[in-house]
Write a protein that holds these residues in place. Structure first.
Motif, PDB file in Angstrom:
ATOM      1  N   ALA A  60       0.855  -1.198   0.000  1.00 43.90           N
ATOM      2  CA  ALA A  60       0.000   0.000   0.000  1.00 43.90           C
ATOM      3  C   ALA A  60       0.879   1.233   0.000  1.00 43.90           C
ATOM      4  CB  ALA A  60      -0.917   0.022   1.220  1.00 43.90           C
ATOM      5  N   LEU A  61       0.471   2.218  -0.775  1.00 40.35           N
ATOM      6  CA  LEU A  61       1.129   3.525  -0.802  1.00 40.35           C
ATOM      7  C   LEU A  61       0.098   4.570  -0.412  1.00 40.35           C
ATOM      8  CD1 LEU A  61       3.293   5.595  -1.433  1.00 40.35           C
ATOM      9  CD2 LEU A  61       2.722   5.368  -3.869  1.00 40.35           C
ATOM     10  N   ILE A  62       0.264   5.162   0.746  1.00 38.20           N
ATOM     11  CA  ILE A  62      -0.691   6.139   1.261  1.00 38.20           C
ATOM     12  C   ILE A  62      -0.127   7.540   1.040  1.00 38.20           C
ATOM     13  CG2 ILE A  62      -1.903   6.968   3.313  1.00 38.20           C
ATOM     14  CD1 ILE A  62      -1.799   4.090   4.374  1.00 38.20           C
ATOM     15  N   MET A  63      -0.845   8.332   0.257  1.00 36.82           N
ATOM     16  CA  MET A  63      -0.400   9.678  -0.096  1.00 36.82           C
ATOM     17  C   MET A  63      -0.779  10.641   1.029  1.00 36.82           C
ATOM     18  SD  MET A  63       0.896   8.865  -2.988  1.00 36.82           S
ATOM     19  CE  MET A  63       1.244  10.430  -3.785  1.00 36.82           C
ATOM     20  N   ALA A  64       0.231  11.217   1.673  1.00 37.15           N
ATOM     21  CA  ALA A  64      -0.018  12.038   2.860  1.00 37.15           C
ATOM     22  C   ALA A  64       0.791  13.324   2.830  1.00 37.15           C
ATOM     23  CB  ALA A  64       0.303  11.233   4.122  1.00 37.15           C
ATOM     24  N   GLY A  65       0.840  13.967   1.667  1.00 43.16           N
ATOM     25  CA  GLY A  65       1.619  15.193   1.564  1.00 43.16           C
ATOM     26  C   GLY A  65       0.789  16.454   1.499  1.00 43.16           C
ATOM     27  N   GLY A  66      -0.532  16.313   1.551  1.00 39.30           N
ATOM     28  CA  GLY A  66      -1.406  17.473   1.426  1.00 39.30           C
ATOM     29  C   GLY A  66      -1.369  18.366   2.650  1.00 39.30           C
ATOM     30  N   SER A  67      -1.698  19.639   2.433  1.00 41.47           N
ATOM     31  CA  SER A  67      -1.665  20.609   3.531  1.00 41.47           C
ATOM     32  C   SER A  67      -3.033  20.825   4.175  1.00 41.47           C
ATOM     33  CB  SER A  67      -1.135  21.956   3.029  1.00 41.47           C
ATOM     34  OG  SER A  67      -1.937  22.431   1.959  1.00 41.47           O
ATOM     35  N   GLY A  68      -4.108  20.390   3.494  1.00 42.91           N
ATOM     36  CA  GLY A  68      -5.442  20.504   4.073  1.00 42.91           C
ATOM     37  C   GLY A  68      -5.844  21.926   4.401  1.00 42.91           C
ATOM     38  N   GLU A  69      -5.520  22.872   3.511  1.00 42.41           N
ATOM     39  CA  GLU A  69      -5.757  24.283   3.814  1.00 42.41           C
ATOM     40  C   GLU A  69      -7.232  24.613   3.988  1.00 42.41           C
ATOM     41  OE1 GLU A  69      -3.770  26.356   0.660  1.00 42.41           O
ATOM     42  OE2 GLU A  69      -1.887  26.466   1.785  1.00 42.41           O
ATOM     43  N   ARG A  70      -8.112  23.861   3.366  1.00 43.66           N
ATOM     44  CA  ARG A  70      -9.553  24.137   3.497  1.00 43.66           C
ATOM     45  C   ARG A  70     -10.075  23.789   4.889  1.00 43.66           C
ATOM     46  NH1 ARG A  70      -9.348  21.847  -1.776  1.00 43.66           N
ATOM     47  NH2 ARG A  70      -9.755  23.389  -3.419  1.00 43.66           N
ATOM     48  N   PHE A  71      -9.217  23.185   5.725  1.00 41.15           N
ATOM     49  CA  PHE A  71      -9.616  22.875   7.104  1.00 41.15           C
ATOM     50  C   PHE A  71      -8.884  23.747   8.116  1.00 41.15           C
ATOM     51  CE2 PHE A  71     -11.679  19.364   5.172  1.00 41.15           C
ATOM     52  CZ  PHE A  71     -12.660  18.958   6.059  1.00 41.15           C
ATOM     53  N   TRP A  72      -8.313  24.860   7.662  1.00 40.45           N
ATOM     54  CA  TRP A  72      -7.748  25.839   8.584  1.00 40.45           C
ATOM     55  C   TRP A  72      -8.905  26.482   9.366  1.00 40.45           C
ATOM     56  CZ3 TRP A  72      -8.171  31.011   9.647  1.00 40.45           C
ATOM     57  CH2 TRP A  72      -7.146  31.564  10.421  1.00 40.45           C
ATOM     58  N   PRO A  73      -8.724  26.756  10.651  1.00 42.17           N
ATOM     59  CA  PRO A  73      -7.493  26.697  11.444  1.00 42.17           C
ATOM     60  C   PRO A  73      -7.244  25.376  12.157  1.00 42.17           C
ATOM     61  CG  PRO A  73      -9.188  27.811  12.697  1.00 42.17           C
ATOM     62  CD  PRO A  73      -9.807  27.479  11.363  1.00 42.17           C
ATOM     63  N   LEU A  74      -8.107  24.345  11.958  1.00 40.80           N
ATOM     64  CA  LEU A  74      -7.806  23.044  12.554  1.00 40.80           C
ATOM     65  C   LEU A  74      -6.543  22.463  11.944  1.00 40.80           C
ATOM     66  CD1 LEU A  74     -11.294  21.265  12.709  1.00 40.80           C
ATOM     67  CD2 LEU A  74     -10.157  22.618  14.473  1.00 40.80           C
ATOM     68  N   SER A  75      -6.433  22.585  10.613  1.00 40.77           N
ATOM     69  CA  SER A  75      -5.307  22.027   9.878  1.00 40.77           C
ATOM     70  C   SER A  75      -4.185  23.055   9.767  1.00 40.77           C
ATOM     71  CB  SER A  75      -5.774  21.602   8.487  1.00 40.77           C
ATOM     72  OG  SER A  75      -4.705  21.079   7.739  1.00 40.77           O
ATOM     73  N   THR A  76      -2.947  22.604  10.029  1.00 40.23           N
ATOM     74  CA  THR A  76      -1.771  23.461   9.922  1.00 40.23           C
ATOM     75  C   THR A  76      -0.720  22.738   9.086  1.00 40.23           C
ATOM     76  OG1 THR A  76      -0.703  22.561  11.900  1.00 40.23           O
ATOM     77  CG2 THR A  76      -2.252  24.401  12.219  1.00 40.23           C
ATOM     78  N   PRO A  77       0.331  23.426   8.628  1.00 39.18           N
ATOM     79  CA  PRO A  77       1.352  22.755   7.811  1.00 39.18           C
ATOM     80  C   PRO A  77       1.970  21.536   8.475  1.00 39.18           C
ATOM     81  CG  PRO A  77       1.579  25.120   7.620  1.00 39.18           C
ATOM     82  CD  PRO A  77       0.542  24.885   8.687  1.00 39.18           C
ATOM     83  N   THR A  78       2.168  21.589   9.794  1.00 44.15           N
ATOM     84  CA  THR A  78       2.781  20.452  10.482  1.00 44.15           C
ATOM     85  C   THR A  78       1.760  19.445  11.000  1.00 44.15           C
ATOM     86  OG1 THR A  78       2.820  21.739  12.533  1.00 44.15           O
ATOM     87  CG2 THR A  78       4.817  21.745  11.169  1.00 44.15           C
ATOM     88  N   LYS A  79       0.500  19.855  11.075  1.00 42.55           N
ATOM     89  CA  LYS A  79      -0.560  18.928  11.485  1.00 42.55           C
ATOM     90  C   LYS A  79      -1.759  19.133  10.565  1.00 42.55           C
ATOM     91  CE  LYS A  79      -2.930  16.958  15.465  1.00 42.55           C
ATOM     92  NZ  LYS A  79      -3.137  17.009  16.935  1.00 42.55           N
ATOM     93  N   PRO A  80      -1.661  18.626   9.332  1.00 44.56           N
ATOM     94  CA  PRO A  80      -2.726  18.829   8.348  1.00 44.56           C
ATOM     95  C   PRO A  80      -3.907  17.896   8.582  1.00 44.56           C
ATOM     96  CG  PRO A  80      -0.973  17.521   7.408  1.00 44.56           C
ATOM     97  CD  PRO A  80      -0.513  17.911   8.785  1.00 44.56           C
ATOM     98  N   LYS A  81      -4.858  17.944   7.675  1.00 40.05           N
ATOM     99  CA  LYS A  81      -6.123  17.225   7.844  1.00 40.05           C
ATOM    100  C   LYS A  81      -5.937  15.746   8.164  1.00 40.05           C
ATOM    101  CE  LYS A  81      -8.575  16.415   4.160  1.00 40.05           C
ATOM    102  NZ  LYS A  81      -9.511  16.422   3.017  1.00 40.05           N
ATOM    103  N   GLN A  82      -4.985  15.084   7.499  1.00 44.83           N
ATOM    104  CA  GLN A  82      -4.828  13.645   7.698  1.00 44.83           C
ATOM    105  C   GLN A  82      -4.395  13.274   9.109  1.00 44.83           C
ATOM    106  OE1 GLN A  82      -3.339  15.408   5.277  1.00 44.83           O
ATOM    107  NE2 GLN A  82      -1.166  14.942   5.079  1.00 44.83           N
ATOM    108  N   LEU A  83      -3.863  14.253   9.845  1.00 43.21           N
ATOM    109  CA  LEU A  83      -3.449  13.990  11.228  1.00 43.21           C
ATOM    110  C   LEU A  83      -4.506  14.430  12.247  1.00 43.21           C
ATOM    111  CD1 LEU A  83       0.304  14.959  10.936  1.00 43.21           C
ATOM    112  CD2 LEU A  83      -0.581  12.701  11.541  1.00 43.21           C
ATOM    113  N   LEU A  84      -5.635  14.914  11.762  1.00 47.38           N
ATOM    114  CA  LEU A  84      -6.723  15.328  12.654  1.00 47.38           C
ATOM    115  C   LEU A  84      -7.667  14.160  12.940  1.00 47.38           C
ATOM    116  CD1 LEU A  84      -7.692  18.757  11.047  1.00 47.38           C
ATOM    117  CD2 LEU A  84      -6.103  18.335  12.940  1.00 47.38           C
ATOM    118  N   SER A  85      -8.273  14.199  14.108  1.00 47.74           N
ATOM    119  CA  SER A  85      -9.280  13.199  14.483  1.00 47.74           C
ATOM    120  C   SER A  85     -10.656  13.821  14.296  1.00 47.74           C
ATOM    121  CB  SER A  85      -9.067  12.756  15.937  1.00 47.74           C
ATOM    122  OG  SER A  85      -7.767  12.223  16.102  1.00 47.74           O
TER     123      SER A  85
END
Length: 358
Positions: free
Chosen positions: A4-29
């Motif tokens: 499996a190759l999981i693509m996890a390089g996105g910044s998730g800017e549409r989820f700001w301010p929850l999403s940040t460059p170091t903790k983007p959407k994929q790292l949110l619960s």
């Protein structure tokens, strides 16, 4: 051999301010006590062991991802030297995977997944993945999963299926062509025809097949891949590997695998699925996932006082949010940052992020 190759390089800017460059959407619960990338990994662990799961990310997120996914070998977290879109990213990481297991005399199937998509029916998802992997191995196909549409969505690309009969779920069909995001009228035509599926962005192929497609359709990428392959050894990974590959990455044209390969390859197959999929592209997607109150409001992680307020989305990390006489708003508080947006502007939140970062 399935990987499996999981693509996890996105910044998730549409989820700001929850999403940040170091903790983007994929790292949110967002939907459970697990992060979205943790849910993605857990979804495939029953069929793919941890040592055969790879994460493609960037230097800003790599350390947090390693902490979040401590069961994934550290050398399986592949750091892209630069953002050159998905054609370069998928080709590069496929080289790393192929080199890692080149001592095995067998085909390597790669399942490419997004790290931040919601899938509710994990069991059917795994069954379809295994079916698609077998098709990819036996017939040298590139397989994608097409989501059966339940509405004329204009935010997704579509896949037109080469078939004159009603499409059956979980069966394999030949793709006729890929279609760009349509307007409302065309989307309605697509859905009523029964021959179109949403493009989920999930792909299945063998490393042998994907590189043959690169050779034919993207020869310039192939030349760069060949240079990188000569520099890769199994005793380097992480930051060191990223530094070795960086000079070559600068040579890549910035282009997606959709435009470079999928739209032109002659052997693309699709499996129609209904697996409770949602790409969670913006805050408004939460309205499709969570149950609203009697006034259509969705309240997450906070106490809210509401009077004559309708169809709002509220997320707050602390304190109380009070809504009076407003409707169709997105209200998000994360530490010192507060976002207030109309739902119709959800796709433009990244413009606020750009100003915030100036």
């Amino acid at each position: 051999m399935l990987t499996a190759l999981i693509m996890a390089g996105g910044s998730g800017e549409r989820f700001w301010p929850l999403s940040t460059p170091t903790k983007p959407k994929q790292l949110l619960s967002l939907f459970s006590d697990k992060s979205m990338i943790r849910e993605t990994v857990d979804r495939v662990l029953p069929i793919i062991p941890a040592d055969k799961i790879f994460i493609a990310t960037n230097i800003l997120q790599a350390e947090e991802i390693k902490k979040e996914l401590s069961d994934i070998p550290e050398q399986n977290v592949i750091i892209e030297p630069a953002f050159k879109d998905t054609a370069a990213a998928i080709g590069y990481t496929s080289i790393v995977i192929q080199e890692r297991f080149k001592y095995l005399d067998e085909k390597i199937e790669v399942i490419v997944l997004a790290s931040d998509h919601l899938i509710k029916d994990d069991v059917t998802f795994r069954e379809v993945i295994l079916k698609g992997a077998n098709e990819a191995k036996e017939n040298s196909s590139i397989v994608t999963l097409g989501i059966k549409p339940d509405k004329p969505e204009t935010g997704y690309g579509y896949i037109e299926v080469n078939n004159n009969e009603s499409l059956k779920l979980n069966e394999i069909y030949k793709v006729r062509r890929f279609r760009e995001k349509p307007n409302k009228e065309i989307a309605e035509q697509y859905v009523s025809s029964g021959k179109y599926l949403w493009n989920s962005g999930m792909f299945i192929f063998t490393t042998e097949t994907i590189f043959k497609n690169f050779e034919v359709l993207m020869p310039e990428h192939t030349e760069i891949f060949n240079k990188i392959r000569k520099k890769i050894t199994n005793d380097i990974s992480g930051r060191e590997l990223s530094k070795v590959a960086k000079p070559y990455f600068e040579e890549f044209e910035k282009i997606s695998i959709d435009f470079g390969i999928m739209e032109y390859s002659k052997n693309i197959k699709v499996i129609p699925v209904s697996i409770g999929w949602n790409d969670i592209g913006s805050f408004t997607a939460l309205s499709e996932v969570f149950e609203a109150d009697k006034d259509g409001n969705i309240i997450r992680n906070t106490k809210a006082i509401i009077h004559e307020a309708n169809n709002n989305i509220v997320i707050c990390d602390s304190g109380t949010i009070s809504l009076l006489g407003v409707k169709n708003l997105i209200v998000v508080k994360n530490r010192d940052n507060i976002l207030i947006s109309h739902k119709d502007s959800a796709q433009d939140i990244k413009k606020i992020v750009a100003k915030y970062n100036e």
